[in-house]
Design a protein around this motif. Structure first.
Motif, PDB file in Angstrom:
ATOM      1  N   ARG A   4      35.267  -4.360  -5.734  1.00  0.00           N
ATOM      2  CA  ARG A   4      35.706  -5.710  -6.079  1.00  0.00           C
ATOM      3  C   ARG A   4      36.753  -6.128  -5.046  1.00  0.00           C
ATOM      4  O   ARG A   4      37.686  -5.380  -4.795  1.00  0.00           O
ATOM      5  N   TYR A   5      36.572  -7.290  -4.478  1.00  0.00           N
ATOM      6  CA  TYR A   5      37.504  -7.792  -3.474  1.00  0.00           C
ATOM      7  C   TYR A   5      38.216  -9.020  -4.020  1.00  0.00           C
ATOM      8  O   TYR A   5      37.640  -9.797  -4.779  1.00  0.00           O
ATOM      9  N   THR A   6      39.452  -9.206  -3.591  1.00  0.00           N
ATOM     10  CA  THR A   6      40.217 -10.359  -4.041  1.00  0.00           C
ATOM     11  C   THR A   6      39.661 -11.630  -3.402  1.00  0.00           C
ATOM     12  O   THR A   6      39.002 -11.585  -2.357  1.00  0.00           O
ATOM     13  N   ALA A   7      39.953 -12.748  -4.033  1.00  0.00           N
ATOM     14  CA  ALA A   7      39.530 -14.043  -3.491  1.00  0.00           C
ATOM     15  C   ALA A   7      40.145 -14.270  -2.120  1.00  0.00           C
ATOM     16  O   ALA A   7      39.492 -14.810  -1.214  1.00  0.00           O
ATOM     17  N   GLU A   8      41.384 -13.819  -1.947  1.00  0.00           N
ATOM     18  CA  GLU A   8      42.055 -13.975  -0.656  1.00  0.00           C
ATOM     19  C   GLU A   8      41.338 -13.173   0.431  1.00  0.00           C
ATOM     20  O   GLU A   8      41.125 -13.672   1.541  1.00  0.00           O
ATOM     21  N   PHE A   9      40.960 -11.936   0.125  1.00  0.00           N
ATOM     22  CA  PHE A   9      40.246 -11.112   1.099  1.00  0.00           C
ATOM     23  C   PHE A   9      38.921 -11.770   1.479  1.00  0.00           C
ATOM     24  O   PHE A   9      38.570 -11.856   2.662  1.00  0.00           O
ATOM     25  N   LYS A  46      30.167 -22.136   2.216  1.00  0.00           N
ATOM     26  CA  LYS A  46      29.536 -23.353   2.746  1.00  0.00           C
ATOM     27  C   LYS A  46      29.133 -24.285   1.608  1.00  0.00           C
ATOM     28  O   LYS A  46      29.314 -25.500   1.698  1.00  0.00           O
ATOM     29  N   VAL A  47      28.608 -23.729   0.525  1.00  0.00           N
ATOM     30  CA  VAL A  47      28.239 -24.540  -0.642  1.00  0.00           C
ATOM     31  C   VAL A  47      29.479 -25.217  -1.213  1.00  0.00           C
ATOM     32  O   VAL A  47      29.464 -26.405  -1.538  1.00  0.00           O
ATOM     33  N   ASP A  48      30.574 -24.455  -1.321  1.00  0.00           N
ATOM     34  CA  ASP A  48      31.814 -25.000  -1.865  1.00  0.00           C
ATOM     35  C   ASP A  48      32.359 -26.147  -1.011  1.00  0.00           C
ATOM     36  O   ASP A  48      33.056 -27.024  -1.526  1.00  0.00           O
ATOM     37  N   ARG A  49      32.060 -26.130   0.268  1.00  0.00           N
ATOM     38  CA  ARG A  49      32.504 -27.208   1.174  1.00  0.00           C
ATOM     39  C   ARG A  49      31.486 -28.342   1.238  1.00  0.00           C
ATOM     40  O   ARG A  49      31.647 -29.281   2.018  1.00  0.00           O
ATOM     41  N   GLY A  50      30.412 -28.240   0.461  1.00  0.00           N
ATOM     42  CA  GLY A  50      29.396 -29.290   0.462  1.00  0.00           C
ATOM     43  C   GLY A  50      28.386 -29.157   1.573  1.00  0.00           C
ATOM     44  O   GLY A  50      27.654 -30.106   1.859  1.00  0.00           O
ATOM     45  N   GLU A  51      28.316 -27.993   2.193  1.00  0.00           N
ATOM     46  CA  GLU A  51      27.406 -27.789   3.314  1.00  0.00           C
ATOM     47  C   GLU A  51      26.162 -26.995   2.924  1.00  0.00           C
ATOM     48  O   GLU A  51      25.351 -26.661   3.767  1.00  0.00           O
ATOM     49  N   GLY A  52      26.007 -26.710   1.646  1.00  0.00           N
ATOM     50  CA  GLY A  52      24.878 -25.897   1.198  1.00  0.00           C
ATOM     51  C   GLY A  52      23.680 -26.749   0.836  1.00  0.00           C
ATOM     52  O   GLY A  52      23.720 -27.981   0.878  1.00  0.00           O
ATOM     53  N   PRO A  53      22.611 -26.082   0.442  1.00  0.00           N
ATOM     54  CA  PRO A  53      21.403 -26.802   0.022  1.00  0.00           C
ATOM     55  C   PRO A  53      21.670 -27.647  -1.230  1.00  0.00           C
ATOM     56  O   PRO A  53      22.517 -27.292  -2.057  1.00  0.00           O
ATOM     57  N   ALA A  54      20.946 -28.718  -1.361  1.00  0.00           N
ATOM     58  CA  ALA A  54      21.104 -29.589  -2.530  1.00  0.00           C
ATOM     59  C   ALA A  54      20.788 -28.807  -3.797  1.00  0.00           C
ATOM     60  O   ALA A  54      19.860 -28.002  -3.833  1.00  0.00           O
ATOM     61  N   GLY A  55      21.579 -29.026  -4.826  1.00  0.00           N
ATOM     62  CA  GLY A  55      21.347 -28.385  -6.102  1.00  0.00           C
ATOM     63  C   GLY A  55      21.996 -27.027  -6.262  1.00  0.00           C
ATOM     64  O   GLY A  55      21.966 -26.450  -7.334  1.00  0.00           O
ATOM     65  N   THR A  56      22.597 -26.495  -5.205  1.00  0.00           N
ATOM     66  CA  THR A  56      23.268 -25.201  -5.289  1.00  0.00           C
ATOM     67  C   THR A  56      24.638 -25.400  -5.928  1.00  0.00           C
ATOM     68  O   THR A  56      25.358 -26.318  -5.577  1.00  0.00           O
ATOM     69  N   LEU A  57      24.979 -24.533  -6.875  1.00  0.00           N
ATOM     70  CA  LEU A  57      26.244 -24.669  -7.601  1.00  0.00           C
ATOM     71  C   LEU A  57      27.426 -24.196  -6.773  1.00  0.00           C
ATOM     72  O   LEU A  57      27.350 -23.164  -6.106  1.00  0.00           O
ATOM     73  N   SER A  59      31.379 -22.748  -6.523  1.00  0.00           N
ATOM     74  CA  SER A  59      32.057 -21.683  -7.273  1.00  0.00           C
ATOM     75  C   SER A  59      32.650 -22.217  -8.571  1.00  0.00           C
ATOM     76  O   SER A  59      32.571 -21.567  -9.621  1.00  0.00           O
ATOM     77  N   ALA A  60      33.239 -23.406  -8.507  1.00  0.00           N
ATOM     78  CA  ALA A  60      33.828 -24.013  -9.708  1.00  0.00           C
ATOM     79  C   ALA A  60      32.749 -24.303 -10.747  1.00  0.00           C
ATOM     80  O   ALA A  60      32.940 -24.063 -11.945  1.00  0.00           O
ATOM     81  N   GLU A  61      31.608 -24.795 -10.298  1.00  0.00           N
ATOM     82  CA  GLU A  61      30.507 -25.082 -11.224  1.00  0.00           C
ATOM     83  C   GLU A  61      29.934 -23.789 -11.818  1.00  0.00           C
ATOM     84  O   GLU A  61      29.588 -23.742 -12.996  1.00  0.00           O
ATOM     85  N   ARG A  62      29.862 -22.747 -10.995  1.00  0.00           N
ATOM     86  CA  ARG A  62      29.368 -21.459 -11.490  1.00  0.00           C
ATOM     87  C   ARG A  62      30.310 -20.903 -12.556  1.00  0.00           C
ATOM     88  O   ARG A  62      29.870 -20.366 -13.564  1.00  0.00           O
ATOM     89  N   GLU A  63      31.615 -21.021 -12.332  1.00  0.00           N
ATOM     90  CA  GLU A  63      32.602 -20.542 -13.299  1.00  0.00           C
ATOM     91  C   GLU A  63      32.506 -21.343 -14.595  1.00  0.00           C
ATOM     92  O   GLU A  63      32.553 -20.783 -15.688  1.00  0.00           O
ATOM     93  N   GLU A  64      32.379 -22.658 -14.461  1.00  0.00           N
ATOM     94  CA  GLU A  64      32.246 -23.498 -15.655  1.00  0.00           C
ATOM     95  C   GLU A  64      30.983 -23.136 -16.431  1.00  0.00           C
ATOM     96  O   GLU A  64      31.004 -23.041 -17.666  1.00  0.00           O
ATOM     97  N   LEU A  65      29.889 -22.916 -15.733  1.00  0.00           N
ATOM     98  CA  LEU A  65      28.636 -22.528 -16.376  1.00  0.00           C
ATOM     99  C   LEU A  65      28.796 -21.205 -17.125  1.00  0.00           C
ATOM    100  O   LEU A  65      28.341 -21.068 -18.268  1.00  0.00           O
ATOM    101  N   ALA A  66      29.455 -20.246 -16.508  1.00  0.00           N
ATOM    102  CA  ALA A  66      29.688 -18.949 -17.161  1.00  0.00           C
ATOM    103  C   ALA A  66      30.534 -19.127 -18.423  1.00  0.00           C
ATOM    104  O   ALA A  66      30.245 -18.528 -19.472  1.00  0.00           O
TER     105      ALA A  66
END
Length: 97
Positions: A4-9, A46-57, A59-66
């Motif tokens: 497990r790695y930290t978010a900072e790492f 890249k997804v978090d910065r809006g550079e990913g494929p359309a429809g990809t969640l 990190s914030a959306e993935r956490e909310e979904l969980a």
């Protein structure tokens, strides 16, 4: 066993991978992480910065979904438990007064 790695790492590893002239595999080797893991972190960044494929969640959306899925499981258990409780007939309830 996975580490497990930290978010900072992860954030620093992604920044290094994106700014380096080295391949992701080389950067991963230098950091002691798996190339597949680093590639996943880069892809998610890249997804978090809006550079990913359309429809990809993101990190914030993935956490909310969980969180929402956990809440649904909790509510389903509550409904199941309440469904097993015998109902008291309203006509048997008297108000003291």
């Amino acid at each position: 066993m996975s580490k497990r790695y930290t978010a900072e790492f992860k954030r620093d590893a992604v920044a290094l991978a994106l700014s380096s002239d080295k391949t992701v595999t080389e950067v991963a080797r230098d950091l002691g992480v798996s190339p597949e893991g680093l590639r996943g972190w880069v892809k998610q960044a890249k997804v978090d910065r809006g550079e990913g494929p359309a429809g990809t969640l993101t990190s914030a959306e993935r956490e909310e979904l969980a969180q929402l899925r956990r809440k649904v499981r909790e509510l389903e258990k509550t409904v199941d438990i309440l469904g097993k409780v015998p109902m008291i007939a309203p006509c048997l309830i008297t108000v003291a007064g």
